[in-house]
Scaffold this motif. Structure first.
Motif, mmCIF file in Angstrom:
data_model
loop_
_atom_site.group_PDB
_atom_site.id
_atom_site.type_symbol
_atom_site.label_atom_id
_atom_site.label_comp_id
_atom_site.label_asym_id
_atom_site.label_seq_id
_atom_site.Cartn_x
_atom_site.Cartn_y
_atom_site.Cartn_z
ATOM 1 N N ASN A 69 2.548 1.771 6.601
ATOM 2 C CA ASN A 69 1.367 1.205 5.939
ATOM 3 C C ASN A 69 1.630 -0.278 5.695
ATOM 4 O O ASN A 69 2.496 -0.649 4.901
ATOM 5 N N SER A 70 0.892 -1.138 6.381
ATOM 6 C CA SER A 70 1.090 -2.591 6.255
ATOM 7 C C SER A 70 0.062 -3.241 5.337
ATOM 8 O O SER A 70 -0.016 -4.459 5.248
ATOM 9 N N THR A 71 -0.740 -2.431 4.631
ATOM 10 C CA THR A 71 -1.754 -3.002 3.745
ATOM 11 C C THR A 71 -1.114 -3.459 2.428
ATOM 12 O O THR A 71 -0.013 -3.036 2.064
ATOM 13 N N ILE A 92 7.888 -4.609 0.671
ATOM 14 C CA ILE A 92 7.463 -5.872 1.285
ATOM 15 C C ILE A 92 8.697 -6.716 1.595
ATOM 16 O O ILE A 92 9.560 -6.918 0.741
ATOM 17 N N ASN A 93 8.755 -7.218 2.807
ATOM 18 C CA ASN A 93 9.857 -8.092 3.215
ATOM 19 C C ASN A 93 9.510 -9.560 2.947
ATOM 20 O O ASN A 93 10.197 -10.238 2.190
ATOM 21 N N THR A 94 8.411 -10.050 3.540
ATOM 22 C CA THR A 94 8.010 -11.447 3.375
ATOM 23 C C THR A 94 6.533 -11.546 3.018
ATOM 24 O O THR A 94 5.731 -10.696 3.405
ATOM 25 N N VAL A 95 6.202 -12.594 2.273
ATOM 26 C CA VAL A 95 4.814 -12.934 1.972
ATOM 27 C C VAL A 95 4.596 -14.375 2.408
ATOM 28 O O VAL A 95 5.374 -15.264 2.043
ATOM 29 N N ALA A 130 -3.298 -14.614 2.370
ATOM 30 C CA ALA A 130 -1.921 -14.110 2.383
ATOM 31 C C ALA A 130 -1.726 -13.102 3.503
ATOM 32 O O ALA A 130 -2.657 -12.402 3.904
ATOM 33 N N SER A 131 -0.504 -13.043 4.009
ATOM 34 C CA SER A 131 -0.107 -12.012 4.962
ATOM 35 C C SER A 131 1.291 -11.539 4.578
ATOM 36 O O SER A 131 2.052 -12.271 3.933
ATOM 37 N N VAL A 132 1.629 -10.292 4.963
ATOM 38 C CA VAL A 132 2.937 -9.740 4.596
ATOM 39 C C VAL A 132 3.580 -9.070 5.798
ATOM 40 O O VAL A 132 2.911 -8.706 6.766
ATOM 41 N N THR A 133 4.891 -8.913 5.728
ATOM 42 C CA THR A 133 5.630 -8.038 6.638
ATOM 43 C C THR A 133 6.407 -7.052 5.773
ATOM 44 O O THR A 133 6.779 -7.362 4.638
ATOM 45 N N GLY A 140 0.808 -1.207 0.000
ATOM 46 C CA GLY A 140 0.000 0.000 0.000
ATOM 47 C C GLY A 140 0.846 1.264 0.000
ATOM 48 O O GLY A 140 2.020 1.253 0.394
ATOM 49 N N SER A 141 0.251 2.360 -0.455
ATOM 50 C CA SER A 141 0.908 3.675 -0.439
ATOM 51 C C SER A 141 0.104 4.621 0.445
ATOM 52 O O SER A 141 -1.122 4.515 0.532
ATOM 53 N N SER A 142 0.804 5.545 1.100
ATOM 54 C CA SER A 142 0.125 6.511 1.984
ATOM 55 C C SER A 142 0.811 7.869 1.901
ATOM 56 O O SER A 142 2.013 7.966 1.648
#
Length: 244
Positions: A153-155, A188-191, A168-171, A140-142
């Protein structure tokens, strides 16, 4: 008379006693009608990626009203010999799951009809093994006005809805934060992708990560200025900015 495949016996008896010594002659013949031959072939189509669906198509089937059944197979080698039947995979279509992942696939179609010999048709083996499903994960962008606190923004969004109710989840990376005016990449670091039962199924996907952007803009300074003092020659005026 015989109609259809099978056997029949014909017995003929001839009796003639006129001017001859009475005699009876009997002859027996067997008639056999064999099964007619059927023709046709089967092929498969579809995308060879996890979560996709393959479809079997029978062409040139004669007679056209024959009944057709299917059995799908996997193989570790590029061959229709020595494959393993997929349990329950007896329909015209096949969903590509963990059972077929990283394996070759083919189908055997069997046509049957009364008075016809059973026709077994084997497709060509798939051109490649079932591959990971490609997906794109976009961070996501903010944007916000500077207020002295960090912007994060973690979306994220996915390029498609994941098959089989996967989620799915991300860090994000540690650098995906900004406090002062400016912009940084929201990386994004991990998916991680999990099944509905909680199993990690990330390996079934080929993941492309796309960064977003975090932007902090200048804040607006508010307030007013006042001048105090005597407005006469020789006096001193003072600017008062206490309300800024």
């Amino acid at each position: 008379t015989i109609v259809g495949a099978g056997n029949a016996t014909i017995t003929a008896t001839v009796t003639d006693g006129t001017n001859y010594t009475y005699a009876t002659k009997t002859a027996t013949y067997s008639l056999t009608v064999g099964n007619a031959a059927m023709s046709g072939s089967v092929s498969i189509s579809g995308t060879l990626t996890y979560g996709s669906t393959l479809t079997a198509a029978v062409s040139g089937l004669s007679p056209s009203d024959a009944s057709v059944s299917y059995q799908w197979y996997t193989n570790t080698t590029n061959s229709t010999s020595g494959g393993t039947a997929i349990s329950g995979a007896t329909g015209k279509t096949l969903g590509l799951t963990s059972t077929t992942f990283d394996k070759y696939v083919y189908v055997v179609a069997t046509a049957t009809k009364t008075n016809y010999a059973t026709k077994t048709m084997t497709s060509s083996v798939s051109s490649s093994k079932v591959a990971p499903r490609p997906i794109t994960v976009t961070a996501g962008s903010s944007t916000k006005v500077y207020n002295g606190t960090a912007l994060t923004n973690s979306t994220f969004t996915l390029s498609e809805t994941l098959p089989y109710s996967h989620t799915a989840s991300v860090t994000m990376t540690s650098g995906s934060t900004i406090t002062n005016v400016g912009s940084v990449a929201n990386t994004i670091n991990t998916v991680t992708i999990k099944s509905s039962s909680g199993s990690n199924v990330t390996s079934y996907y080929a993941i492309t990560k796309v960064a977003g952007t975090l932007t902090v803009t200048n804040a607006t300074i508010s307030g007013s200025i006042k001048i105090t003092g005597t407005n006469t020659y020789g006096q001193t005026l003072t600017a008062n900015t206490s309300s800024v």
